[in-house]
Scaffold this active site. Sequence first.
Site, PDB file in Angstrom:
ATOM      1  CG  HIS A   1      -1.913   0.985   1.397  1.00 25.51           C
ATOM      2  ND1 HIS A   1      -1.649   2.294   1.750  1.00 25.51           N
ATOM      3  CD2 HIS A   1      -3.258   0.907   1.225  1.00 25.51           C
ATOM      4  CE1 HIS A   1      -2.794   2.960   1.791  1.00 25.51           C
ATOM      5  NE2 HIS A   1      -3.783   2.147   1.473  1.00 25.51           N
TER       6      HIS A   1
ATOM      7  CG  ASP B   1       0.676  -2.455   6.102  1.00 25.93           C
ATOM      8  OD1 ASP B   1      -0.180  -2.510   7.008  1.00 25.93           O
ATOM      9  OD2 ASP B   1       0.471  -1.892   5.002  1.00 25.93           O
TER      10      ASP B   1
ATOM     11  CD  GLN C   1      -6.439  -4.619   3.846  1.00 25.12           C
ATOM     12  OE1 GLN C   1      -7.345  -5.441   3.880  1.00 25.12           O
ATOM     13  NE2 GLN C   1      -6.670  -3.321   3.710  1.00 25.12           N
TER      14      GLN C   1
ATOM     15  CE  LYS D   1      -7.181  -0.830   6.233  1.00 27.30           C
ATOM     16  NZ  LYS D   1      -7.995   0.090   5.438  1.00 27.30           N
TER      17      LYS D   1
ATOM     18  CB  CYS E   1      -3.813   3.448  -1.541  1.00 27.84           C
ATOM     19  SG  CYS E   1      -5.064   4.704  -1.299  1.00 27.84           S
TER      20      CYS E   1
END
Lengths: 170, 420
Positions: free
Chosen positions: B133, B209, B212, B235, B377
């Site tokens: 991202h 990261d 997600q 999220k 993104c």
Amino acid sequence: MPDLEDLYREIILDHYRAPRNRGELPVPPAHRVEGFNPLCGDEVVLYLDIDDGTVRDVRIGGQGCSISQASTSMMSAAIKGRTVEEARKLVRAFDALMSIHESHLDGADGADGADGTDAPGAGSEPDALTDTRLGDLMALRGVVKFPVRIKCATLSWHTLRQGLDEAAAG
Amino acid sequence: MSAPAPAAGTASLDVERIRRDFPILAREVHGRRLVYLDSAASSQKPLPVIEAMERCHREYYANVHRGVYTIAEESTAAFEAARLTVARFVGSADAREIVCVRNATEAINLVAYSWARANLGPGDAVVVSEMEHHANVVPWQMLAEERGVELRWLPVTDDHRLDTAGLEHALDGARLLAVTAMSNVLGTINEIRPLADAAHAAGALILVDACQSAPHVPTDVTAWDADFVAFSAHKMLGPTGIGALWARAELLEAMPPFMGGGEMIRDVRLDGFTPNEVPWKFEAGTPAFVEAIGWAEAVRYLDTLGLTAVRAHEKALTAYTLEALEARFGTKLTVYGPRDVEARGSAISFLFEDIHAHDISQVLDQGAVCVRAGHHCAKPLMRRLGVPATSRASFYLYNDEADADALVDALAEAERFFAL
């Protein structure tokens, strides 16, 4: 709710499926200008052959959604052979069309419903916004009922304005 | 307050009961049942989260770490308890290792501004993957421009997985590997432990990261042997405006402050300041403590259901959707990302013939089906895939087969509408 058919009029889908004036022109003498919508990735490329104050020829390229590509195609057909001044008036008229409030659009007379436009004389010259002036382009009027799509429709026109300005500046 | 349906020792979720915990799912759009398939962008919120935040606002709202009165003590205790809840959610027993930030983007920027600018310079390299991202790309590009740090890229294979063939070479002389645990476009799951081992063997640290992955698969920073992990509340059923950087305590101890202000200091004099202890050293200004309290409630909701059950549900639903799409549309529809649900999450990106993603999304909205359209993104990845934009349907614990069927039906409508 606004109907999809308001957005995707048959003539718009026709221009999307079979875009007019697609291609390139030799640069120079033609002027090349690009426009981007960074939010959605739509891009428009215009080749403008301007001679003696007239848009002699125009070619379009780029990629994006049906509204942005159809608007570009319809714009190319509308400005080809017009004087630069006429093309600028069309840009202003189209901007005004895209800023007509939905409540005006739903009324019987959408022609003088322009607000929030910086088009000089738009208020005093309602004729500038009639179907006669914009012709087929009026098919794009339904876009204002889908606010997030307005930028799709105006991308090619703002790119044209930039191209005309750059060409005039030499 | 309703408790989430317990997993009860089974691998399945009682989705019907779960859906009743999410008030927004009772909403109709254009006269139709809302079909929310954009949880990879942001998830919906269950009643316990909404109510926990409302309870704070109604009953014990006061700024944290400042007052000595009762409600200030209550809000401070709730905020710090929330920090520990979030720490445990990612497998840490030490609340000091959770720095509260606005979101995963800010967490990554914190590492780039604090750790990287204090430690990296010309001759150093940072390795990122092509499936990142922008949040895990641009902070490193900014660092590279400012400090002359070299940026290296790990490519994506033709079957949309991380290409680790050149990993050792890329890590040679590198100081940091920054990689996603789950692609927000492809759904691809990256096995973190081997990447961490490779990074550490090369003398580099690893930043994960987990934005997600954290909502969908269990996170264990110890099993990962990670150094930095970034994730967001919104999220994973929590509110917007809060996320966290998890980092090993000794790394945080050695890092300089990121932003200056209140809360992050121990002392301020005319001739300088002394920073506060970890993690408050990195939390200048009033934190989003109401949101932190809501986030902890979201963690409890997920814990009650069990992320293992959530993952099993999403795998089954993803497989069902992929099969339904293929059965209905065949080669007209191109899905990006692994087909094997073991190797992917529940975000399904696709192209439908030549119909642009925004046009797909517009027609789907008429069926009250919410999907994301665009570059997500992740423009370097989109260039790698050779597409300007895709549509993305992403599923979560409150989605069911009826949602997948609605997606297929709405796509059939788009096909009819645009019939090229």
